[in-house]
Design an enzyme around this catalytic site. Structure first.
Site, mmCIF file in Angstrom:
data_model
loop_
_atom_site.group_PDB
_atom_site.id
_atom_site.type_symbol
_atom_site.label_atom_id
_atom_site.label_comp_id
_atom_site.label_asym_id
_atom_site.label_seq_id
_atom_site.Cartn_x
_atom_site.Cartn_y
_atom_site.Cartn_z
ATOM 1 N N ASP A 99 37.646 -5.694 38.637
ATOM 2 C CA ASP A 99 38.766 -6.192 37.857
ATOM 3 C C ASP A 99 39.251 -7.457 38.559
ATOM 4 O OD1 ASP A 99 41.073 -6.141 36.139
ATOM 5 O OD2 ASP A 99 40.797 -3.975 36.022
ATOM 6 N N ASP A 204 41.202 -9.788 34.047
ATOM 7 C CA ASP A 204 42.524 -9.297 33.670
ATOM 8 C C ASP A 204 43.384 -10.374 32.995
ATOM 9 O OD1 ASP A 204 44.604 -7.162 34.084
ATOM 10 O OD2 ASP A 204 45.587 -8.783 35.163
ATOM 11 N N GLU A 262 40.088 -9.763 29.026
ATOM 12 C CA GLU A 262 41.091 -8.965 28.307
ATOM 13 C C GLU A 262 41.999 -9.922 27.556
ATOM 14 O OE1 GLU A 262 44.840 -5.986 29.298
ATOM 15 O OE2 GLU A 262 44.480 -7.812 30.431
ATOM 16 N N HIS A 338 43.426 2.076 31.006
ATOM 17 C CA HIS A 338 44.517 2.581 31.853
ATOM 18 C C HIS A 338 45.898 2.138 31.363
ATOM 19 C CE1 HIS A 338 43.588 -1.457 32.961
ATOM 20 N NE2 HIS A 338 44.753 -1.556 33.569
ATOM 21 N N ASP A 339 45.964 1.343 30.312
ATOM 22 C CA ASP A 339 47.253 0.871 29.789
ATOM 23 C C ASP A 339 47.673 1.612 28.516
ATOM 24 O OD1 ASP A 339 47.426 -1.084 31.776
ATOM 25 O OD2 ASP A 339 46.362 -2.557 30.562
HETATM 26 C C1 GLC Z 1 46.469 -6.140 32.386
HETATM 27 C C2 GLC Z 1 46.174 -4.800 33.043
HETATM 28 C C3 GLC Z 1 47.465 -4.090 33.293
HETATM 29 C C4 GLC Z 1 48.308 -4.928 34.226
HETATM 30 C C5 GLC Z 1 48.489 -6.340 33.670
HETATM 31 C C6 GLC Z 1 49.013 -7.252 34.738
HETATM 32 O O1 GLC Z 1 47.019 -5.999 31.131
HETATM 33 O O2 GLC Z 1 45.300 -4.063 32.245
HETATM 34 O O3 GLC Z 1 47.292 -2.804 33.818
HETATM 35 O O4 GLC Z 1 49.549 -4.319 34.369
HETATM 36 O O5 GLC Z 1 47.274 -6.903 33.226
HETATM 37 O O6 GLC Z 1 48.029 -7.492 35.700
#
Ligand code: GLC
Length: 560
Positions: A99, A204, A262, A338-339
């Site tokens: 990540d 990310d 993402e 995980h979100d």
């Molecule tokens: C992404 C991750 C999340 C994190 C955010 C800030 O959305 O998936 O878990 O809190 O970025 O890094």
């Protein structure tokens, strides 16, 4: 014809390292824990692991707040553990992607500590600083923009009397990608990990690297926190694509690696093609969130009985991306990460039809075109939390927002809301056995275990041929079977009966075969006719070749 790459045929698996497996028995998952479970993953049939961040971090946001990109947080182990994990995974034919957090660092990262020390520190411009506004005697942030985790997108720094931008928590200052020196630093991080042997990255929060540098107020109405939730001010903006091209040119294109960005909500196909088109010279794929909330009742005031999955919307959202990216770029698929809440709690029926609905959801995921990603625990149908106290929730979003919610709503309502929507739902320890700490650890884990570990665990499902776990294994096996791979991975996709409110059905066709996948999203029998040559897989043992109805949560892969 597209050029076939290894990552197109891979089945991915996401690991949240904090709660996957605790090898050193201190209550926190670790890298040696992942090494211990490589055989389990190999037997499941996956061949690509995305591991959540394990860099050194103060853990304000469980590792997404990085204080040293070149080291492993002691909580998770050491650099040697990371190297051993990469080696041992590779020996089993499993690739590892990390990540990569490019948007921000921790406020405890040495760059930020230097940057905040004075306005002329050489690192100052690694971050985004602006003076506040004086309005009616009040010292206000430079703009009214809101952040994702709490209040304003700005935090005041008393020492230098300026605000720094932070679209996540106060402890996660945003990096200034307009600064070429900073970009080089981040490229160096990526190169360094690729040189350690990792096979690529999940990148990310990639949509946010560029901001509206005019720093003008949003016109959107202000929310309860007095800020404008105007994500367009820092999402999918033009300059971002220059940064990604540069990243591709200087780093990614020099390695046989894969990258999946993402992009969250808000991005459309046009942006998808720019992020991950075959010719985009950017990333290999992008995750979108469009299919994640196709269920009514997520609003805090809605009652359970209004929470019905909108199957038509779910199909439309998925088909929008599949059809839109066809011949233009490759897509990843996932039910949750995980979100998000646990998918079986959201779109399935864990209370009354745990096994069948878990198998049904897996059937869809593993028969779509593109690269599927399973989230740890999904393969046994892990559910949302059963927490009864706000303190059991650990996520930074809950910590920052629960007090305001509790001022407005009674505790029971807030708890119900968090049990449905909170990110903690996906972050409880992996349930390996029925033991008190679920075989995750022998000591009390960092995050409270779900009580249903007594019946919902890997050990129990390994022994049961008709378990969700064994169904996922069969589905992966089918997807990888050379007779089916061409059709299931690369074949055409078309929705069948798109307006059917209960059934998710589609065909997959190649020059070799036609496969029809039919899945009932309801706990009742529904009408649906189909006639096929063979049943490749079903979650009922006695599915016929000629059907006129689907039983509760029945999900069939037919060969026509
Ligand atoms: C992404 C991750 C999340 C994190 C955010 C800030 O959305 O998936 O878990 O809190 O970025 O890094």
């Amino acid at each position: 014809m597209i050029e076939k790459k290894w990552w197109m045929q891979a089945v991915g698996y996401q690991i949240y390292p904090r709660t996957f497996y605790d090898a050193n028995q201190d209550g926190v998952g670790d890298l040696r824990g992942i090494i211990t479970k490589l055989d389990y993953l190999n037997e499941l049939g996956i061949d690509l692991i995305w591991i959540g961040p394990f860099y050194r971090s103060p853990m304000d946001d469980n590792g997404y707040d990085v204080s040293d990109f070149y080291d492993v947080d002691p909580m998770f182990g050491s650099l040697d553990d990371a190297k051993e994990l990469i080696e041992k995974a590779h020996a089993k034919g499993i690739r590892i992607i990390l990540d990569l957090v490019l948007n921000h660092t921790s406020d405890e990262h040495p760059w930020f500590m230097e940057a905040r020390s004075s306005v002329d520190n050489p690192k100052r411009d690694y971050y985004i600083w602006q003076k506040g506004k004086e309005v009616e005697g009040k010292h206000l942030p430079p703009t009214n923009w809101g952040s994702f985790f709490e209040g304003s997108a700005w935090n005041y720094d008393a020492k230098t009397e300026e605000f720094y931008m932070k679209i996540f928590s106060n402890k996660m200052p945003d990096l200034n990608w307009a600064n070429p020196e900073l970009r080089e630093e981040m490229f160096k991080v990526a190169r360094w990990w690729l040189d350690q042997g990792v096979d690529g990255f999940r990148v990310d929060a990639i949509a946010h690297l560029a901001r509206d540098l005019s720093f003008t107020d949003s016109e959107l109405p202000l929310n309860d926190h007095g800020v404008a939730p105007d994500w367009a001010k820092f999402s999918n903006r033009e300059e971002l694509f220059d940064y990604i091209h540069e990243f591709n040119e200087k780093v990614l294109s020099h390695y046989d690696c894969m990258s999946v960005g993402e992009v969250g909500g808000g991005a459309k196909i046009e942006a998808g093609v720019r992020y991950a088109g075959y010719d985009a010279q950017a990333f290999n794929m992008v995750f979108n969130f469009d299919h994640c909330w196709s269920k009514g009742g997520m609003d805090i005031l809605n009652d359970d009985d209004k929470m019905i999955v909108d199957v038509v919307q779910l199909k439309e959202n998925m088909a929008y991306w599949i059809n839109g990216m066809k011949d233009k770029g490759w897509l990843p698929h996932y039910w949750l990460n995980h979100d998000h809440p646990r998918v079986i709690s959201q779109y399935g029926d864990p209370e009354h039809n745990h096994r069948l609905s878990g198998m049904m959801l897996g059937t869809i995921l593993l028969t779509l075109p593109g690269t599927p990603f399973i989230y740890n625990g999904e393969e046994i149908g892990m559910t949302n939390v059963d927490y009864e106290s706000i303190d059991d929730f650990k996520d930074v979003w809950v910590k920052n927002n629960a007090p305001a919610l509790l001022k407005k709503y009674p505790l029971e309502l807030v708890l119900r809301h968090l049990r449905r929507t909170s990110r903690d739902n996906a972050r409880t320890p992996m349930q390996w056995t029925d033991e008190v700490y679920a075989g995750f650890s022998t000591v009390e884990p960092i995050q409270k275990i779900n009580r249903n570990r007594s019946w919902l665990n890997v050990e129990a499902q390994e022994k049961d041929d008709q378990s969700i776990l064994n169904h996922y294994r069969r589905l992966i096996h089918l997807r990888k079977n050379p007779d089916y791979l061409e059709t299931l991975v690369f074949g055409n996709f078309a929705l069948l009966d798109p307006k059917n409110p209960d059934v998710y059905a589609f065909t997959r066709t190649s020059s070799q075969k036609k496969i029809t996948v039919i899945a009932n999203f309801r706990a009742s029998t529904v009408q649906f006719e189909h006639q096929a040559k063979a049943v490749c897989l079903s979650n009922y043992l006695d599915t016929k070749l000629n059907i006129t109805e689907l039983r509760p949560y029945e999900a069939i892969v037919f060969e026509d």
